[in-house]
Structure formats: C-alpha cells, structure tokens
Design a protein around this motif. Structure first.
Motif, short mmCIF file in Angstrom:
data_model
loop_
_atom_site.label_atom_id
_atom_site.label_comp_id
_atom_site.label_asym_id
_atom_site.label_seq_id
_atom_site.Cartn_x
_atom_site.Cartn_y
_atom_site.Cartn_z
N GLU A 1 80.23 7.97 20.98
CA GLU A 1 79.90 8.63 22.23
C GLU A 1 78.96 7.77 23.07
OE1 GLU A 1 80.24 11.42 25.04
OE2 GLU A 1 81.27 11.48 23.15
N LEU B 1 85.23 -1.53 22.51
CA LEU B 1 85.66 -1.76 23.89
C LEU B 1 86.94 -2.57 23.90
CD1 LEU B 1 85.21 -1.54 26.91
CD2 LEU B 1 83.73 -3.53 26.79
N HIS C 1 94.52 -0.75 25.74
CA HIS C 1 95.38 0.33 26.22
C HIS C 1 95.41 0.43 27.74
CE1 HIS C 1 96.26 2.22 22.27
NE2 HIS C 1 95.17 1.59 21.93
N LEU C 2 94.78 -0.52 28.39
CA LEU C 2 94.83 -0.56 29.85
C LEU C 2 95.93 -1.52 30.29
CD1 LEU C 2 91.02 -0.82 30.77
CD2 LEU C 2 92.42 1.22 30.48
N THR C 3 96.30 -1.45 31.57
CA THR C 3 97.21 -2.46 32.09
C THR C 3 96.44 -3.78 32.20
OG1 THR C 3 96.62 -2.11 34.41
CG2 THR C 3 98.38 -0.72 33.49
N GLN D 1 93.95 -3.74 35.11
CA GLN D 1 92.79 -2.88 34.86
C GLN D 1 91.84 -3.57 33.88
OE1 GLN D 1 94.70 0.67 33.40
NE2 GLN D 1 95.09 1.50 35.44
N HIS E 1 88.32 1.82 40.30
CA HIS E 1 88.34 3.28 40.20
C HIS E 1 89.36 3.72 39.16
CE1 HIS E 1 89.73 7.23 42.35
NE2 HIS E 1 89.03 7.50 41.28
N LEU F 1 88.34 2.54 35.50
CA LEU F 1 87.31 3.37 34.87
C LEU F 1 87.90 4.71 34.45
CD1 LEU F 1 84.12 2.77 37.04
CD2 LEU F 1 84.43 2.20 34.63
N ALA G 1 91.05 5.32 33.66
CA ALA G 1 91.93 5.12 32.50
C ALA G 1 91.10 4.89 31.23
CB ALA G 1 92.86 3.93 32.76
N LEU G 2 90.03 4.13 31.38
CA LEU G 2 89.18 3.83 30.21
C LEU G 2 88.53 5.12 29.71
CD1 LEU G 2 88.25 1.32 28.64
CD2 LEU G 2 86.25 1.21 30.12
N ARG G 3 88.13 5.91 30.64
CA ARG G 3 87.48 7.17 30.27
C ARG G 3 88.46 8.10 29.56
NH1 ARG G 3 83.33 10.11 30.24
NH2 ARG G 3 83.55 12.35 30.49
N ARG G 4 89.71 8.11 30.05
CA ARG G 4 90.71 8.98 29.40
C ARG G 4 90.99 8.51 27.98
NH1 ARG G 4 92.82 9.11 34.58
NH2 ARG G 4 94.16 7.32 34.22
N ILE H 1 88.81 6.97 26.01
CA ILE H 1 87.65 7.22 25.15
C ILE H 1 87.40 8.71 25.00
CG2 ILE H 1 85.17 6.84 24.92
CD1 ILE H 1 85.55 4.28 26.55
N HIS H 2 87.61 9.44 26.11
CA HIS H 2 87.38 10.88 26.08
C HIS H 2 88.60 11.60 26.62
CE1 HIS H 2 83.17 10.27 25.21
NE2 HIS H 2 83.07 9.46 26.22
N TYR I 1 89.12 12.97 34.70
CA TYR I 1 88.28 12.11 35.56
C TYR I 1 88.76 12.17 36.99
CZ TYR I 1 86.50 7.78 37.52
OH TYR I 1 85.91 6.85 38.33
#
Lengths: 218, 629
Positions: free
Chosen positions: A150, A158, A164-166, A169, A202, A205, A207-210, A212-213, A218
């Motif tokens: 968390e 990281l 898992h991003l393009t 990104q 934008h 961030l 996609a990264l947030r989705r 991780i959480h 978002y």
C-alpha cells in the motif's frame, strides 16, 4: 520554503490566472537562476566533450551511465541487458555528440532519446530472433500485480506494474516521475507534443493506479 | 469562473510538485478536485520516490574502458591521414581537384592498411571493421575508370552489392545497416550525375530507373527493420529512389516526394478506386491522394480494382507511391504459418508444402527447421513463390495474434488512426495492408482485423473487409485462450482481449489454456460475450499449419488454393459455405500423401470475391457442421 512560497502565491493570485502562469509563479527566482546555471554548466561540458576532451567525456559518462542503466533496468528487469544497453548508449552518445546542438533543452533529453530508440530496436530484434522478450520475464516473476504494498513502491513492484502498461505509458512514468524530466523534454524524447504528454501522464497514472488498486476508480 | 479540465489541473499540480510543492498544497488550491487529485498525486509522489537501480561499479568501469578505446579512435581520426592542401581543405579549390584528392586519400588508406587486409575486406559485411576498407577499395577501382558509361555501370553494380548486403544483414536478424545504405545512396547519386551529363544514353537511363525501382521496392518492404533513429535518413534514400523514377533517371523530378511523407509507415491498399475530385481518390473507401508523385498512375481508371502502395504521413494522410497492379478480382497473396520442416537457399517446406524462394523473397531473420514461421505466398509468372518469410509471433513469449471480425462503426474514410469495430477500438497506424476487394471500408462494413494487444491497446496488423454490409452485429474472435482474468466471473482472455463467457458454457467445457479457438461473440453493454467456440488447436495436440488463401476450385473434399491442394475431409469442422472464389483459413496437419489435411476451416466470405477460371461441380461438399451430406 518553496512550498510556502507557492501557497502564498496561491492566496494572492486570482483564480482566473492561466495555469501556466500559476505553475511559473511556483518557481522562485532562485530556482530559475539555478536551473539556467545548470544548463549553462552542462552545455560547457558538452562543448568540451565535442572536442573529445577526456575529462569532459568522463564527467558526462559518470553522470549518465547510471541514469541510463536505471532507465533500462526499470523496463527490462535484467541486469546484464541493462548494463549492455547503457554501454551501447554511451558509445552512441560519444560517436554522435557532434550532432547535438543546444536548443534550451537538457543534454539529458537527447541522451535518453538515444536510449529509448535503442530499447525499441532491441525489443524488435529479439522478437525477430524468437528470443524471449525480457520485459515479459517480469510478468512471470509475480503473476499478481495487485499484491503490491500500500505504501512506498519498491522498485521490483513498480517494474511489475509497469509491465502492464502500454509502452508509451511506461515511458511517461519512467521519464517523468522517475528520471524527473519536464513535459517538454519527455515530449522530445518520445517524439510527442507537450499536450500529448500531459494526456499520457494522466492516462498512465490512472492505468497504474488501476493495476495497483483495482478496487478504486480513478 | 474559468472551467479547467481535470487533466490540465493534474498536469499543473505535478509540475508544481516537481518544483517542491506538496500534495496538500495542491489539494488546498483545488479543493473541488481534491478527491480525484489526492490518489493520483500520492501515486505520483510514491513513484518519484522509488529508489533507483544501483549499477555495478565493475560494469560501469568496463563500460568506460570501451569508451576510452573508442575515444582514442575518434581522437586519431581527427588528425589528417595525410597533408591536404588548404586550397582543398578550405573549400577554395577548383572543382576538378576535389575528386582527385578524395580518391588519393582512399588510395593512401588502402595502402596504409596493407594488401592482405584489403583482400580480407572484400567479403566484409557492414558490421565488420573492415567494411570501410572494402568501400575504400571500391572507390579506388572507380577512380581509375576513365569511360563515364563504364564508370556509371560499375557504380550501379556496387550499389546493387550494397542492397544485397542489406538483405543479408536483415536475413540474419539485424537491423538495416546505415553504413551500407549510405554507401548505396552515394553510388546511386554518382551514377545519376553521370547520366545527367549523357541524357541521350538510353541504356544507362533504363538501368538506373529499373534498379531504382527494385531498390525502392526492397527498402519499402524492409521498413519495419529500420532502427527508429535512422528513419529520417532511410526516408531520404527512399524518396531519392522514388524521385529518380519520376524524373526519368536523373533524380530531378518536377514533383518530388518529400521524405517526411513516409514517416508514418507504408502499407498496401487493395480495392475499387473511385475519383472524388482532382488528386483525391478513394480506394476501398479509404481516402488516398494519387498524383504526379504516384508511379504508374496513368494506368488507373475510376471504378477499376487496384492495389496501391501507400505512404502514411505523420498526420495520418495516405499518399499513393505506386500503383502496383490493376486487376479485377484475381487472388493476390496467400499466407502460410507453421513449423519449418526443411529450409534451403531455394525454399522452405511447411507441412509437406514446398514453397520456393526467388530473387525477391524477403527474409527478416535466419530460419531453421522446427521454427514457426509466417510466409506470404504470391503468384508470379513463374508460379507460386515466397514473398516474405518471418518468424511467427508464436516463437516468443510476446503477445499472440488476434483476429477480430466485426462491424465498422463511424466514418473512417478520413485520416484517422483509430477505428471502432463492434465496440472495440483499434489503432490502425501499424497495419501493413488494407484488403477491401470485398467492399469498401466504411461505416457498417464487416471487417476482419488481425491485431496484437499491447497493454490496453489493440494494434492492427492487417485489415480485410469481408463485406460492405454486415449481416448482423455479431463478432468472431480467433485467438489463443490465455486463461482466466476472473474464473469466478467467467472473464476470459483471448490473445490479450478480455471477453465474458456466456453462462450457457459450462465450466467443464471451457477451452484448455493455450488453445487456439474460434469464438462467436456479441456485445452486451460494455462486455463482449462469447456464446460458443470451436477449439482449433491445443498445446498438447499436434502442431498445426495455418493456410489463408482463396478457394480456386473444389473437387469434393479437395480444395485448390493458391499454394496448392488441401484436403478437407467430412470429419473436419467447416464454418461457412464452401464456394470457389471465397477466402478461407484452413488449419491442418501434413497428410500421409503430403497434402495438408484440414481439421478446421473457416470460410471468410459470404459471396465469392475473386473470379476463378473454372467452376467444377463438387460431388461432395462438407456442410457447415462438417458432417458428410
């Protein structure tokens, strides 16, 4: 002190001010002078390096080799491959240094552009040869990216999330938030406009947030 | 109050944080967006605090040793090899002296390295340190030739040699070598200059134009193998070759193609051409400019079916480079994918089918037995040959290919990089071809898109229009069942595409992980729901060959495609109605008689799209369920 200066600026400025002006107001005069001095110092170093001054080149090498290594390692996850890529990029930097012209952008942006292109070429070459894509190995290391802590993100965590991003990104996250380039420099490295980089950061961030959480929207 | 987009506020806050502002500073500034901003800014802060990877000191030191060595070479290269009179160095010289001085330097370079080295250099490839010696040796040879026509022909021979070196380098799996490309360009330019002095030399002109055409074709085919930082110089070479043809061999075309027009990539579009005004045409529903810079454009008539080689500019617009064929509905290319059984310099065997190479066959990597490859098969005057041989994506752990059939939604005729097909958005820019022979690519048309999933994006590789009017809004997905995204919720991944399995599919009937499947799907709200599927190939089963082509004729269960016969017995699964002139994908294995034995066949077209020579009446035709009549 800088933060206090910004909040003081915020209370004094009417809210109708354009966002660029507000962001600029957050920069103290000291920051502007310091930034300009840094650029000038580096430009002098680069000019000496363009004459193949050993000391100047060594200084640039010591500065950028670790940065390029980190950039490559974040995306490839392989120590040897990242070292090889950093070494290649440094060689290319020396061989092409006379092509660099100072246009108010950090020399680092030019070096990272070489690195990005090398990385893309390496992926393509490995794919052609049927070799395992190194960035794919990260996904097998930890199948569930949602098992990330968390609080502070560890580097390995990281790296897995970045997988898992393009590609675009991933580049924005690494160049903007890890390497600390501004939008203009990131745009030059990636061959995109500043506006496109703002949009990308934008989405990246988000996609990264989705990843991780996943329970959060978002 | 001025409306600010959230994206703009976020960007401002991130920039401020770079300069030392805190998250709380920003939230105070924008309290109404605080709930949205807080998690994003906290994440940005955490990412920026990630400790960097530490490089090994030994690696950094070893890297510096390489730099030092290279630096020594560069520093010594700065010293003049020989004394060059200032009259030449300073540029204040008589023009005729310059080539003498350059050639003299070449002679001295060759002499300096020694005859033995020169001999060894003759077979040097672009990656070899002796390559420069090789090129210098060629320069010496040219310098001694006094007859201009002979000199031009020797230069063109050397240019051809550079192209072969580029081919061989790519065949070994490496990128296009810039030094060979640059040397090729130099030699071409020198030959063009000679022709400018001899405009009446028709034989030389013909050779220059024909070689420029060959080299441009080859370089365009190699576009994907060019390092990104070499794209600009590559585009310049291609543009010069193109303009040479436009200008009749001298490189000075009246209307010249600019290198930046090539930066968005190259693709082919096949379909019916319609003139929409002046230089603007639509080929298969896609806007293309066909003008003075298009080779062979005078052959094109409105309403004809054509195949056009097109450049995509950075703003997404299409500009025709070459009209490569005008034909009414004859088959163009077929595709074969499978494991290599045998490979020689003359061809490759896959599932018993021998596919010969010719001088134009492009290999993008070294090929060895057992490796899975994809072969583009084309019809030539000498019969069927391999046009291109590439390693298949199945070799690596990279994304699997996905074929998605659905309906185009929205206007896609203008320069747009994104198409929406049955609710899925595809990035069209990487695609290498549009086949619109069955109908125009337009709103409501049914298409099959071959794509790969990259993160959340679908990157199109090939687009095929199946009909100009979709019969319904169902979709068909052909891809690899990767596994479950959520088994509990019935969410599958097919080649990286998330889909929802219908509750009517019992869990025990789910496909095995890694299986190639053909799935029927439809959109339900935001979900793509799979209602039924056919397993084509399983990881534990025999490795199948995949053939895509056109049914030229049928004799019962034997179908003749471009690459030859395939046997599709009554026990096989056939999806669609069999008819000559229709396109098909067949999966199968090598039969005992050496002919591909199909296990699954998918007919792509509802009606024939190509005209075939004969139409024998089949005695037995498998019906859609694959059962014998």
């Amino acid at each position: 002190m800088r933060a206090v200066a910004w909040s003081q600026t915020l209370t004094s400025l009417p809210k109708e001010r354009k966002p660029d002006v507000v962001a600029q107001q957050a920069t103290t005069d000291d920051d502007a002078v310091r930034k300009q001095a840094e650029l000038n110092t580096e430009w002098e170093l680069v000019r000496r390096a363009q004459s193949f001054d050993n000391d100047a080149i060594h200084e640039l090498y010591e500065k950028y080799f670790p940065k390029i290594y980190n950039y490559a390692f974040m995306q490839m996850g392989d120590v040897q491959a990242a070292e090889d890529l950093a070494s290649d990029v440094m060689l290319k930097m020396i061989e092409s240094i006379n092509k660099y012209t100072f246009r108010g952008l950090p020399f680092g942006a030019w070096v990272f552009r070489i690195a990005r292109n090398r990385l893309i070429d390496l992926h393509r070459r490995r794919k052609r040869r049927g070799e395992v894509d190194l960035s794919e190995t990260l996904s097998t290391a930890l199948a569930n990216p949602q098992a990330l802590a968390e609080r502070a993100l560890e580097r390995g965590q990281l790296q897995i999330a970045l997988k898992h991003l393009t590609e675009e990104q991933r580049q924005v996250i690494v160049l903007k938030f890890i390497e600390g380039f501004d939008n203009r420099s990131v745009g030059r490295i990636m061959g995109r406009s500043e506006g496109a980089i703002k949009s990308l950061q934008h989405r990246a961030l988000g996609a990264l947030r989705r990843i991780i959480h996943p329970e959060d929207r978002y | 109050m001025v409306f600010r987009r959230y994206e703009s506020i976020l960007a401002e806050c991130i920039d401020a944080m770079h300069l030392g502002a805190t998250v709380e500073d920003c939230l105070e500034r924008y309290p109404q967006q605080a709930n949205r901003l807080r998690p994003a800014l906290l994440l940005a802060e955490r990412v920026s605090q990630t400790p960097p990877a530490q490089v090994r000191p030994s690696a950094q030191a070893a890297g510096w040793k390489k730099i030092e060595k290279r630096l020594t070479e560069l520093q010594s290269a700065k010293q003049p090899v020989m004394y060059v009179p200032s009259a030449i160095r300073g540029g204040n010289y008589m023009g005729w002296l310059k080539p003498v001085a350059i050639s003299a330097i070449a002679i001295l370079t060759v002499s300096a390295v020694g005859g033995g080295t020169v001999l060894a250099a003759q077979s040097a490839m672009p990656s070899s340190p002796l390559y420069r010696v090789k090129l210098a040796g060629e320069d010496v040879r040219v310098w001694f030739i006094t007859d201009d026509t002979h000199k031009a022909n020797v230069l063109l021979d050397q240019s051809r040699q550079r192209m072969e070196e580029i081919n061989d380098t790519v065949k070994d799996g490496d990128a296009v070598p810039e030094n060979a490309l640059s040397a090729m360009e130099d030699r071409n330019r020198s030959a063009f200059e000679i022709l400018q002095g001899q405009p009446e030399n028709t034989e030389l002109r013909a050779r220059i134009i024909s070689q420029a055409a060959e080299q441009e074709d080859r370089l365009l085919a190699l576009w994907q193998e060019v390092p990104i930082d070499a794209h600009d110089s590559y585009a310049e070479v291609v543009a010069e070759l193109h303009n040479t043809q436009l200008g009749g061999g001298t490189g000075a075309a009246v209307a010249a193609l600019q290198p930046e027009e090539l930066t968005g990539g190259i693709l082919t579009i096949s379909g019916q051409a319609q003139n929409t005004g002046g230089d603007q045409w639509q080929v298969g529903g896609v806007d293309v400019r066909i003008d003075d810079q298009t080779l062979n454009r005078t052959m094109l008539q409105a309403g004809a079916s054509a195949t056009v080689l097109v450049a995509r500019s950075s703003n997404g617009r299409y500009h025709a480079l070459n009209l490569t064929s005008i034909d009414v509905g004859s088959p163009s290319s077929a595709f074969v994918s499978g494991a290599v059984e045998e490979v020689t310099d003359d061809g490759v065997r896959i599932a018993g089918q021998w596919i010969p190479f010719d001088s134009d066959t492009l290999q993008t990597a070294a090929i060895r037995p057992g490796q899975k490859v994809s072969v583009v098969v084309k019809n030539t005057s000498n019969g069927v040959v391999a046009g291109q041989v590439s390693p298949s994506s199945a070799n690596s752990n990279g994304p699997e290919t996905l074929w998605f059939e659905g309906t185009i939604q929205g206007d896609i005729s203008r320069a747009t990089s994104r198409w929406t097909v049955s609710g899925l958005e595809f990035d069209i820019t990487p695609s290498k071809g549009f086949d619109t022979r069955a109908g125009s690519a337009a709103n409501g048309a049914r298409v099959q898109i071959e794509a790969i999933a990259n993160g959340n994006e679908l990157l199109a590789q090939r687009v095929t229009v199946l009909s100009s009017k979709a019969p319904g809004d169902t979709s068909t997905i052909i891809g690899t069942f990767d596994g479950y995204i959520s088994k509990q919720e019935g969410i599958w991944s097919i080649s990286g595409l998330p889909v929802t399995a219908s509750p009517d599919i019992p869990d025990e009937d789910d496909p095995p992980e890694g299986a190639l499947i053909i799935a029927d799907a439809h959109r339900q709200g935001n979900d793509l729901v799979v209602s039924a599927f056919t397993v084509v190939e399983t990881p534990s089963g025999p490795s199948l060959v995949q053939v895509e082509g056109t049914i030229l004729e049928t004799h019962g269960s034997r179908w003749t495609l471009e690459i030859g016969q395939v046997h599709v017995p009554s026990t096989s699964k056939v999806i669609g109605k069999v008819e000559s002139g229709k396109r098909v994908i067949v999966w199968g294995t090598r039969g005992d008689d050496g002919i591909i034995e199909g296990t699954v066949a998918r007919i792509l077209d509802d009606t024939p799209i190509v005209q075939v020579q004969s139409e024998p009446t089949p005695t037995q035709v498998p019906d859609v369920t694959g059962a014998a009549p």
